[in-house]
Design a protein around this motif. Structure first.
Motif, PDB file in Angstrom:
ATOM      1  N   ARG A   1       0.820  -1.208   0.000  1.00 58.02           N
ATOM      2  CA  ARG A   1       0.000   0.000   0.000  1.00 58.02           C
ATOM      3  C   ARG A   1       0.849   1.251   0.000  1.00 58.02           C
ATOM      4  NH1 ARG A   1      -3.947  -2.271   4.820  1.00 58.02           N
ATOM      5  NH2 ARG A   1      -4.762  -4.074   3.658  1.00 58.02           N
ATOM      6  N   GLY A   2       2.044   1.161   0.593  1.00 62.01           N
ATOM      7  CA  GLY A   2       2.933   2.316   0.600  1.00 62.01           C
ATOM      8  C   GLY A   2       3.293   2.771  -0.802  1.00 62.01           C
ATOM      9  N   ILE A   3       3.497   1.821  -1.736  1.00 57.08           N
ATOM     10  CA  ILE A   3       3.822   2.165  -3.114  1.00 57.08           C
ATOM     11  C   ILE A   3       2.647   2.876  -3.769  1.00 57.08           C
ATOM     12  CG2 ILE A   3       4.392   1.208  -5.380  1.00 57.08           C
ATOM     13  CD1 ILE A   3       6.688   1.183  -3.407  1.00 57.08           C
ATOM     14  N   TRP A   4       1.449   2.409  -3.510  1.00 57.51           N
ATOM     15  CA  TRP A   4       0.269   3.087  -4.064  1.00 57.51           C
ATOM     16  C   TRP A   4       0.143   4.500  -3.502  1.00 57.51           C
ATOM     17  CZ3 TRP A   4      -2.776  -1.832  -2.455  1.00 57.51           C
ATOM     18  CH2 TRP A   4      -2.519  -2.858  -3.368  1.00 57.51           C
ATOM     19  N   LEU A   5       0.441   4.659  -2.220  1.00 60.51           N
ATOM     20  CA  LEU A   5       0.378   5.991  -1.616  1.00 60.51           C
ATOM     21  C   LEU A   5       1.403   6.920  -2.249  1.00 60.51           C
ATOM     22  CD1 LEU A   5      -0.667   7.921   0.564  1.00 60.51           C
ATOM     23  CD2 LEU A   5       1.051   6.981   2.117  1.00 60.51           C
ATOM     24  N   VAL A   6       2.635   6.435  -2.440  1.00 57.79           N
ATOM     25  CA  VAL A   6       3.680   7.247  -3.070  1.00 57.79           C
ATOM     26  C   VAL A   6       3.234   7.711  -4.447  1.00 57.79           C
ATOM     27  CG1 VAL A   6       6.012   7.205  -4.019  1.00 57.79           C
ATOM     28  CG2 VAL A   6       5.571   6.181  -1.791  1.00 57.79           C
ATOM     29  N   THR A   7       2.712   6.789  -5.239  1.00 60.95           N
ATOM     30  CA  THR A   7       2.292   7.125  -6.603  1.00 60.95           C
ATOM     31  C   THR A   7       1.155   8.128  -6.595  1.00 60.95           C
ATOM     32  OG1 THR A   7       2.884   4.866  -7.239  1.00 60.95           O
ATOM     33  CG2 THR A   7       1.588   6.140  -8.810  1.00 60.95           C
ATOM     34  N   GLY A   8       0.161   7.898  -5.746  1.00 59.12           N
ATOM     35  CA  GLY A   8      -0.983   8.813  -5.695  1.00 59.12           C
ATOM     36  C   GLY A   8      -0.586  10.219  -5.289  1.00 59.12           C
ATOM     37  N   VAL A   9       0.266  10.337  -4.264  1.00 57.21           N
ATOM     38  CA  VAL A   9       0.709  11.661  -3.813  1.00 57.21           C
ATOM     39  C   VAL A   9       1.519  12.355  -4.903  1.00 57.21           C
ATOM     40  CG1 VAL A   9       2.205  12.861  -2.165  1.00 57.21           C
ATOM     41  CG2 VAL A   9       0.644  11.086  -1.364  1.00 57.21           C
ATOM     42  N   ALA A  10       2.444  11.609  -5.534  1.00 52.38           N
ATOM     43  CA  ALA A  10       3.301  12.202  -6.566  1.00 52.38           C
ATOM     44  C   ALA A  10       2.484  12.683  -7.763  1.00 52.38           C
ATOM     45  CB  ALA A  10       4.356  11.190  -7.015  1.00 52.38           C
ATOM     46  N   VAL A  11       1.556  11.861  -8.229  1.00 50.87           N
ATOM     47  CA  VAL A  11       0.732  12.258  -9.379  1.00 50.87           C
ATOM     48  C   VAL A  11      -0.146  13.448  -9.026  1.00 50.87           C
ATOM     49  CG1 VAL A  11      -1.135  11.501 -10.911  1.00 50.87           C
ATOM     50  CG2 VAL A  11       0.776   9.967 -10.425  1.00 50.87           C
TER      51      VAL A  11
END
Length: 424
Positions: free
Chosen positions: A232-242
């Motif tokens: 889930r951390g990877i999904w959070l990183v991607t969502g915040v960055a985008v």
């Protein structure tokens, strides 16, 4: 031209002997590790820009080739290329092999230097508190990778040519690895892919024609791997960055996000029929349904240690032996926690938290304020990993918090090519 055969043959012989000798005289795993480190060091003397791409990707590749999956070996495989890189930089310094452009100095570097000194002080304090030396070493490594990656990036990627070469090596290597493992349920995580997604979105939005199509396709492959990640951390990183790219980026950046996301949706539709992809999607569904498990009770142990000594924590190596953790039976908790910020608070308190955040936050304005597209991409990733650190504590440390601030500063120094004005 024929005169070059002699020195070339001698050089090849020396490299071959230096690599083969440890393999021949040492135990198998140790010999391979030492031989690989020597080979990397010799290569990094010639191509210092390869230190970080090899360090980031090489550990995963070596662990896979050797069939070793335990945490200790993975950390060693991840660390040895960095040690080889430092040795290579020392050799280049002695030989005077430096480009004319010197590494940039920024106040963030001073903050990272303070963090490095603070780690040593915290380690001594941890030993004085009676923490086990092995635990002190493990905890120190978790934090020390942050300034290590920062300074390695500044000294190996500080010219535009070296930065471009390292980016190309990383994208090709990570792209091949991601494509191979895209349908393999046993090899997932998305970390290598997510590091490339925001910069590629920026580049795709600024490119034209077939170049944009190629960048969009490569980004789509990485995005598919991110979507199929089980963390889930990877999904959070991607969502915040985008989200940051959409809010802070210009029209070209938004266009890049739209093009690459559209390409990822189309690609995912094409590969969704593959049995391996369907099986990996099942793993993702299980990850979504899985609760936090023992993470919350474990974090409670670390926060209790922080509450007892909020200013300086219990020292590096803090550990609570034989604690009952719901869902994990009786076990030793610490010094590493599944939540990175909990580990920082338990081991070094508020002073340690400030020492880690200070250099990272200092680098963000270079990407968020100047609005350089590439710098913005790396700053957006930094923000994502700062958030993910609340829920993730990787065994090899949050080295992204050292690498990404350095890349933000380096990218912010690249001036935009002005658009030519055509007289009417």
């Amino acid at each position: 031209m024929s005169r070059l055969w002699v020195p070339s043959a001698l050089t090849a012989g020396v490299i071959g002997a230096a690599t083969a000798l440890p393999v021949a005289i040492l135990p198998t795993s140790l010999g391979v590790a030492v031989g690989g480190t020597v080979l990397c060091a010799l290569g990094f003397v010639l191509w210092p820009w390869a230190v970080l791409p090899v360090g980031i990707i090489g550990g995963s590749v070596a662990s896979g080739l050797l069939g070793v999956a335990d945490v200790q070996t993975f950390v060693i495989m991840h660390t040895l290329p960095l040690v080889a890189g430092c040795a290579a930089l020392a050799v280049r310094y002695v030989l005077g092999w430096w480009p004319e452009q010197s590494p940039p100095w920024h106040r963030t570097g001073l903050a990272m230097a303070v963090l490095s000194a603070g780690i040593g002080v915290a380690a001594v304090y941890g030993l004085a508190m009676g923490n086990l030396p092995r635990n002190v070493l493990v905890a120190a490594y978790q934090v020390a990778v942050i300034p290590a990656y920062f300074f390695l990036a500044l000294h190996t990627l500080h010219t535009r040519r070296w930065l471009r070469a390292a980016a190309l090596l990383y994208l090709v290597s990570a792209g091949v690895l991601t494509t191979i493992e895209l349908s393999n349920p046993g090899r997932h995580g998305g970390l290598l892919a997510v590091l490339a997604v925001p910069p590629l979105m920026v580049l795709a939005g600024r490119a034209r024609g077939w170049r944009r199509a190629g960048l969009a396709l490569l980004t789509a492959v990485f995005l598919a791997d991110v979507v199929l990640a089980s963390y889930r951390g990877i999904w959070l990183v991607t969502g915040v960055a985008v989200l940051i790219l959409l809010v802070r980026g210009g029209a070209a950046v938004r266009r890049g996000v739209l093009v690459t996301v559209t390409g990822a949706v189309l690609l995912f539709g094409l590969i969704s029929l593959h049995p391996g992809v369907r099986e990996r999607s099942t793993v993702v569904t299980m990850a979504l349904e899985r609760d936090a498990g023992h993470r919350l009770p474990e974090s409670a142990v670390g926060l209790a240690a922080f509450a007892a000594q909020p200013l300086v924590g219990a020292g590096l190596g803090q550990s609570a032996p034989q604690v009952y953790v719901e869902g994990y039976a009786v076990t030793d908790v610490g010094p590493v926690y599944h939540a990175f910020w909990v580990m920082i608070l338990a081991n070094s308190g508020l002073l340690g938290l400030f020492a880690v955040l200070w250099p990272v936050l200092r680098a963000l304005p270079a990407g968020l304020a100047r609005r350089n597209p590439l710098a913005l991409a790396f700053a957006a990733l930094t923000c994502g990993f700062l958030g993910a650190a609340f829920f993730a504590g990787p065994t090899d440390g949050h080295w992204e918090l050292g690498l990404l601030p350095a890349l933000t500063l380096l990218a912010s120094r690249i001036r935009e090519t002005p658009t030519p004005v055509v007289a009417r």
